[in-house]
Design a protein around this motif. Structure first.
Motif, PDB file in Angstrom:
ATOM      1  N   VAL A 432     117.945  22.565  77.973  1.00 57.95           N
ATOM      2  CA  VAL A 432     117.121  23.689  78.410  1.00 57.95           C
ATOM      3  C   VAL A 432     115.733  23.161  78.725  1.00 57.95           C
ATOM      4  N   MET A 433     115.222  23.532  79.879  1.00 56.78           N
ATOM      5  CA  MET A 433     113.877  23.130  80.271  1.00 56.78           C
ATOM      6  C   MET A 433     113.023  24.395  80.451  1.00 56.78           C
ATOM      7  N   ILE A 434     111.976  24.540  79.636  1.00 52.55           N
ATOM      8  CA  ILE A 434     111.056  25.666  79.753  1.00 52.55           C
ATOM      9  C   ILE A 434     109.776  25.160  80.397  1.00 52.55           C
ATOM     10  N   ARG A 435     109.657  25.334  81.677  1.00 53.02           N
ATOM     11  CA  ARG A 435     108.577  24.739  82.454  1.00 53.02           C
ATOM     12  C   ARG A 435     107.217  25.381  82.157  1.00 53.02           C
ATOM     13  N   SER A 436     107.209  26.636  81.728  1.00 55.70           N
ATOM     14  CA  SER A 436     105.936  27.310  81.427  1.00 55.70           C
ATOM     15  C   SER A 436     105.233  26.711  80.228  1.00 55.70           C
ATOM     16  N   LEU A 437     105.930  25.867  79.444  1.00 53.60           N
ATOM     17  CA  LEU A 437     105.353  25.262  78.243  1.00 53.60           C
ATOM     18  C   LEU A 437     105.070  23.778  78.424  1.00 53.60           C
ATOM     19  N   SER A 438     104.890  23.339  79.658  1.00 55.70           N
ATOM     20  CA  SER A 438     104.577  21.935  79.922  1.00 55.70           C
ATOM     21  C   SER A 438     103.142  21.619  79.521  1.00 55.70           C
ATOM     22  N   ILE A 448     102.999  22.617  70.264  1.00 56.53           N
ATOM     23  CA  ILE A 448     104.279  23.058  69.704  1.00 56.53           C
ATOM     24  C   ILE A 448     104.584  22.231  68.464  1.00 56.53           C
ATOM     25  N   THR A 449     104.903  22.932  67.371  1.00 56.86           N
ATOM     26  CA  THR A 449     105.179  22.240  66.108  1.00 56.86           C
ATOM     27  C   THR A 449     106.646  22.309  65.689  1.00 56.86           C
ATOM     28  N   LEU A 458     121.352  25.061  63.304  1.00 56.79           N
ATOM     29  CA  LEU A 458     121.417  23.641  63.631  1.00 56.79           C
ATOM     30  C   LEU A 458     120.031  23.097  63.968  1.00 56.79           C
ATOM     31  N   PRO A 459     119.735  21.892  63.550  1.00 55.57           N
ATOM     32  CA  PRO A 459     118.476  21.263  63.975  1.00 55.57           C
ATOM     33  C   PRO A 459     118.561  20.912  65.459  1.00 55.57           C
ATOM     34  N   LEU A 460     117.435  21.028  66.147  1.00 52.13           N
ATOM     35  CA  LEU A 460     117.404  20.761  67.580  1.00 52.13           C
ATOM     36  C   LEU A 460     116.428  19.628  67.878  1.00 52.13           C
ATOM     37  N   ASP A 461     116.793  18.793  68.823  1.00 52.42           N
ATOM     38  CA  ASP A 461     115.889  17.772  69.326  1.00 52.42           C
ATOM     39  C   ASP A 461     115.128  18.343  70.512  1.00 52.42           C
ATOM     40  N   TRP A 462     113.841  18.100  70.555  1.00 52.85           N
ATOM     41  CA  TRP A 462     113.037  18.637  71.646  1.00 52.85           C
ATOM     42  C   TRP A 462     111.840  17.717  71.919  1.00 52.85           C
ATOM     43  N   THR A 463     111.362  17.782  73.124  1.00 51.22           N
ATOM     44  CA  THR A 463     110.181  17.015  73.536  1.00 51.22           C
ATOM     45  C   THR A 463     109.371  17.863  74.512  1.00 51.22           C
ATOM     46  N   LEU A 469     108.934  22.004  78.182  1.00 50.27           N
ATOM     47  CA  LEU A 469     109.567  21.835  76.872  1.00 50.27           C
ATOM     48  C   LEU A 469     111.057  21.633  77.104  1.00 50.27           C
ATOM     49  N   ARG A 470     111.519  20.461  76.732  1.00 47.96           N
ATOM     50  CA  ARG A 470     112.931  20.128  76.906  1.00 47.96           C
ATOM     51  C   ARG A 470     113.635  20.264  75.545  1.00 47.96           C
ATOM     52  N   ILE A 471     114.692  21.067  75.526  1.00 49.76           N
ATOM     53  CA  ILE A 471     115.437  21.290  74.287  1.00 49.76           C
ATOM     54  C   ILE A 471     116.869  20.814  74.476  1.00 49.76           C
ATOM     55  N   ASP A 472     117.313  19.974  73.574  1.00 45.91           N
ATOM     56  CA  ASP A 472     118.697  19.510  73.604  1.00 45.91           C
ATOM     57  C   ASP A 472     119.577  20.578  72.938  1.00 45.91           C
ATOM     58  N   VAL A 473     120.416  21.230  73.740  1.00 42.37           N
ATOM     59  CA  VAL A 473     121.282  22.297  73.218  1.00 42.37           C
ATOM     60  C   VAL A 473     122.755  21.879  73.259  1.00 42.37           C
TER      61      VAL A 473
END
Length: 490
Positions: A432-438, A448-449, A458-463, A469-473
């Protein structure tokens, strides 16, 4: 029995007067801003034929009507084929068949609570002129005919017992012209014995709203008395009006009703609201409502969409075309992200049972809200409503013109320092890519914390990067329902 003098006395003594300047001091209830989701109920005598939609009582008299609403046979022809000629079996003859013998208000309220509703709004009177409550102003009501029960009173008690707000709708205004097609049936609509149900049956002219022709003083006074009677009998938290109060002749009566209703609420120390369409009420004096439509952006003032679980009808019909619950949930999210509430309608059967299709949709919504409601209830809109290609219509009856939500459509809500992001459809790519949070976003400058699903399973990896904001789903199961993310910030 309520009268005009009593109405004027309440207005004269209260904080609100029947003019726009005074009514502009109205404030939207805090509970309403937090509620987000309510249930509408279209149930009445029209539920007996259960064919076409709730306009059956009008269409059954219109030989040349073009309204077929996904039916193979017009309502006019269907009526003749099923019940006989209109002059022998009129709409009034359905009333003894409307028994509501299986109506269980406690079961209804339990279902609506499980669906996640925060307020419940049955139709008190539809265009057909049959009141679903124990009125002193007309014998054509459910307490004296048909079910011989105060439907509204029984449902109010059950709804409030479940902790939900109780509201009412009035569609009485349209009764002025609703039966105009029946004026050629002298033994039915034209018979003065039945005038209390069929009303004036005046010709419908769409230009009335513009030119000011329309209801006479007697009809308008009766309309005011009926709506004020509802307020006194049931103390509803919302009174909802259909579109035809937009007719300019209603304007003085709309102001008088609002002043009466708001003053009665002030006496009780409660917060109430009026729902209106188009420009019937002045901006800032009531809560704007859009029938089967949404908005393309955030409205600073609270607003509402009213729509139904079925595309073609508000009442129970044998051929209802039902929506998918996931689509309704997407609409709920979109509406809340733009500072709105969703009022979702169901149509019980004539016997008082709620169709399985309606119930299944409500329970699916309730199951989703049980997990994701944190990001819906008690929230506000964020700086922007979201991102993605899908746009909503800005007018009534535009919901069918909106395309399907995509995996690029994301909607935001906000509460107590937490941002909620709802992805309308998980992408098959697993990202998932949330571009408004770049890091380069003009909307977002916080840090973002944390990022978690709302169920926290589930724990999620994100950067975060200048892309977004890229979220590994990839660990999440693909589902037809939207997925909510809780985003912590500093």
């Amino acid at each position: 029995m309520i009268n005009i003098n009593q109405i004027n006395e309440v207005i004269g003594k209260g904080p609100f007067q029947d003019n726009w300047e005074s009514l502009s001091r109205y404030s939207v209830p805090s509970w309403y801003k937090k509620a987000k989701f309510g249930i509408f109920i279209h149930w009445g005598v029209y539920s007996v034929p259960a064919y076409g939609n709730e306009w059956y009582p009008r269409e059954m008299y219109l030989k040349d009507s073009a309204r077929r609403d996904r039916q193979d046979v017009s309502m006019f022809d269907y009526h003749i084929q099923t019940y006989g000629p209109q002059h022998e079996f009129g709409y009034k003859d359905f009333i003894p068949m409307f028994k509501a013998e299986k109506f269980d208000p406690v079961a209804w309220a339990s279902l609506f609570s499980r669906a996640g509703a925060r307020y419940v709004m049955p139709v008190a009177e539809h265009h057909d002129g049959f009141q679903m409550y124990d009125s002193q102003l007309s014998p054509w009501n459910a307490a004296k005919m048909g079910p011989q029960r105060d439907i509204i009173g029984a449902l109010k008690e059950a709804v409030q017992e479940k902790g939900m707000k109780f509201a009412l709708s009035s569609h009485r205004a349209e009764n002025w012209w609703f039966y105009d097609g029946g004026m050629t049936f002298h033994s039915d609509v034209q018979d003065d014995s039945f005038r209390g149900l069929y009303g004036p049956a005046q010709p419908r002219d769409p230009e009335w709203t513009i030119h000011g022709e329309g209801p006479d003083e007697a009809f308008l006074t009766d309309w005011l008395l009926r709506t004020c009677e509802l307020v006194d009998l049931y103390q509803p938290s919302i009174v909802w009006f259909d579109w035809w109060i937009m007719n300019v002749r209603f304007k003085p009566y709309l102001k008088k009703f609002a002043a009466y209703y708001y003053n009665r609420a002030a006496e009780r120390g409660t917060e109430v609201a009026i729902n209106y369409k188009l420009d019937a009420y002045m901006h800032g004096t009531a809560v704007f409502d859009i029938e089967r439509g949404q908005l393309n952006g955030i409205r600073p003032e609270l607003w509402q969409t009213d729509t139904s679980v079925a595309r073609n009808s508000w009442s129970h019909s044998v051929n209802n075309q039902y929506k998918e619950p996931a689509d309704i949930i997407c609409d709920l999210i979109d509406i809340v992200s733009k500072n709105g509430c969703l009022l979702l309608n169901v149509g019980p059967k004539a016997d008082g049972t709620i169709p399985q299709e309606d119930e299944s949709i409500l329970l699916a919504i309730g199951n989703w809200l049980a997990v994701n409601g944190e990001g819906i209830y008690d929230t506000t809109h964020w700086k922007i409503y979201g991102e993605g290609p899908t746009q909503s219509g800005e007018e009534m009856h535009t919901e069918g013109k909106r395309g399907a939500y995509t995996d690029e459509d994301i909607r935001f809500t906000f509460k107590e320092g937490t941002l909620y992001a709802f992805v309308m459809k998980l992408p098959p790519s697993g990202t998932v890519m949330i571009r408004s949070l770049s890091t380069s976003s003009r909307h977002f400058r916080s840090v973002i914390t944390s990022v978690n699903t709302l169920d926290g399973s589930l724990p999620l990896d994100w950067t975060v990067s200048d892309e977004g904001l890229r979220i590994d789903v990839s660990s999440l199961a693909l589902t037809p329902y939207p997925t909510g993310f809780k985003i912590g910030m500093e």
